[in-house]
Write a protein that holds these residues in place. Structure first.
Motif, short mmCIF file in Angstrom:
data_model
loop_
_atom_site.label_atom_id
_atom_site.label_comp_id
_atom_site.label_asym_id
_atom_site.label_seq_id
_atom_site.Cartn_x
_atom_site.Cartn_y
_atom_site.Cartn_z
N LEU A 168 -17.21 13.94 -21.74
CA LEU A 168 -16.27 13.43 -21.77
C LEU A 168 -15.38 15.44 -21.12
O LEU A 168 -14.76 15.59 -20.89
N THR A 169 -14.79 15.45 -22.90
CA THR A 169 -14.09 16.71 -22.35
C THR A 169 -14.33 17.96 -21.55
O THR A 169 -14.12 18.84 -20.06
N ASP A 170 -16.14 17.95 -21.65
CA ASP A 170 -16.62 19.49 -20.50
C ASP A 170 -16.38 18.84 -19.49
O ASP A 170 -16.56 19.65 -18.56
N LEU A 171 -16.82 17.10 -18.67
CA LEU A 171 -16.46 17.26 -17.96
C LEU A 171 -14.95 17.22 -17.51
O LEU A 171 -15.21 17.48 -15.97
N ALA A 172 -13.69 16.99 -17.86
CA ALA A 172 -12.68 17.32 -17.76
C ALA A 172 -12.49 18.71 -17.44
O ALA A 172 -11.75 19.02 -16.41
N SER A 173 -12.83 19.48 -18.05
CA SER A 173 -13.19 20.74 -17.66
C SER A 173 -14.07 21.97 -16.69
O SER A 173 -13.18 22.35 -15.61
N VAL A 174 -14.33 20.75 -16.30
CA VAL A 174 -14.83 22.16 -14.94
C VAL A 174 -15.49 20.81 -13.77
O VAL A 174 -14.99 20.90 -12.76
#
Length: 273
Positions: A168-174
């Motif tokens: 979810l953190t990676d999703l938010a960053s992209v």
């Protein structure tokens, strides 16, 4: 024939009457995990004890041909541990081999974590794409999100609870902190839960630890204004997040209807001093 049979994803009461009837008379079952199938038969009160053959990701290619021949001579039932065989579960190679060999294939429909989570998400359901399990490695996961950054359809992913917060953190960053997301866990079970919010909000929630079978549902990207300056800014934003320039221009061009070549050349020109 080959019979693909969907099994409950949590609540045994979701087993259809057709599934129960099939399992009561089945002579041969190819199962993702024979131990799980034995528990299913017991849980449904089925006294029939069919021949159980293991079919999983490590042996499917090797076993497909012999199983097709079994299905040619009699009915062969294919079960995954939960849900529909072939959907992020073994079975695709077997089905393909059966079709190539002119062996009939049919389906006993039933529960699906994909469409159940989609319905619960509160996100658009008219068009969606199922992306399966997210990659385990962060670099591959980021690449997946970059590739889908301008996908307009609702997206459905499977994920391990142990990697949920990182994903979810990676999703938010992209895709952006504000991208709408739903995390659905333990579908049809006692502790079923659907959490809805932004990518950033759900990443913060998941950081505390989450248990259970997880499905992530992500809103598609909003349509971009079809003017060159806005599209160019979106390309530059994708490139800044790690997407290659060519991939970024293709994604934005498809989202806006603008020329790929024109957008690519504008992006190159913007980089020149």
């Amino acid at each position: 024939m080959l019979i693909l049979a969907a099994t409950p994803i949590g609540n045994l009461k979701d087993a259809s009457a057709r599934l129960v009837e099939l399992l009561e008379s089945a002579e041969v079952i190819a199962a993702e995990d024979t131990r799980v199938t034995v528990k299913l038969l017991r849980g449904l009160g089925i006294e029939n004890r069919p021949r159980l053959l293991p079919l999983h990701e490590h042996n499917e290619r090797e076993k497909a041909a012999s199983l097709v021949e079994l299905a040619r001579d009699g009915d062969l039932v294919l079960l995954s541990d939960a849900g529909m065989p072939t959907v992020s579960d073994p079975g695709y190679l077997l089905v393909s081999a059966a079709i190539a060999a002119d062996v009939p294939v049919t389906v006993i429909p039933g529960p699906s974590a994909v469409v159940t989570a989609l319905a619960l998400s509160g996100l658009p359901t008219d068009r969606f794409t199922f992306e399966g399990f997210l990659p385990r490695k962060r670099g591959d996961r980021l690449s997946t999100f970059r590739m889908l950054a301008r996908e307009p359809r609702t997206m459905v992913f499977f994920e391990s609870p142990n990697r949920l917060a990182e994903s979810l953190t990676d999703l938010a960053s992209v895709l952006g902190d504000d991208r709408r997301v739903a995390v659905v866990r333990e579908l049809t079970k006692l502790y079923e839960e659907a959490r809805r919010g932004t990518a950033a909000e759900l990443a913060a929630w998941a950081a505390g630890g989450v248990k259970g079978e997880i499905v992530i549902v992500v809103a598609g990207a909003e349509a971009l204004a079809a003017d060159l300056p806005t599209a160019l800014a979106e390309v530059q934003s994708l490139v800044a997040s790690g997407t290659r320039l060519k991939e970024a221009t293709v994604a934005v061009a498809e989202a806006t209807g603008l020329s790929r070549r024109g957008l690519y050349e504008a992006a190159l020109a913007a980089k020149r001093p």
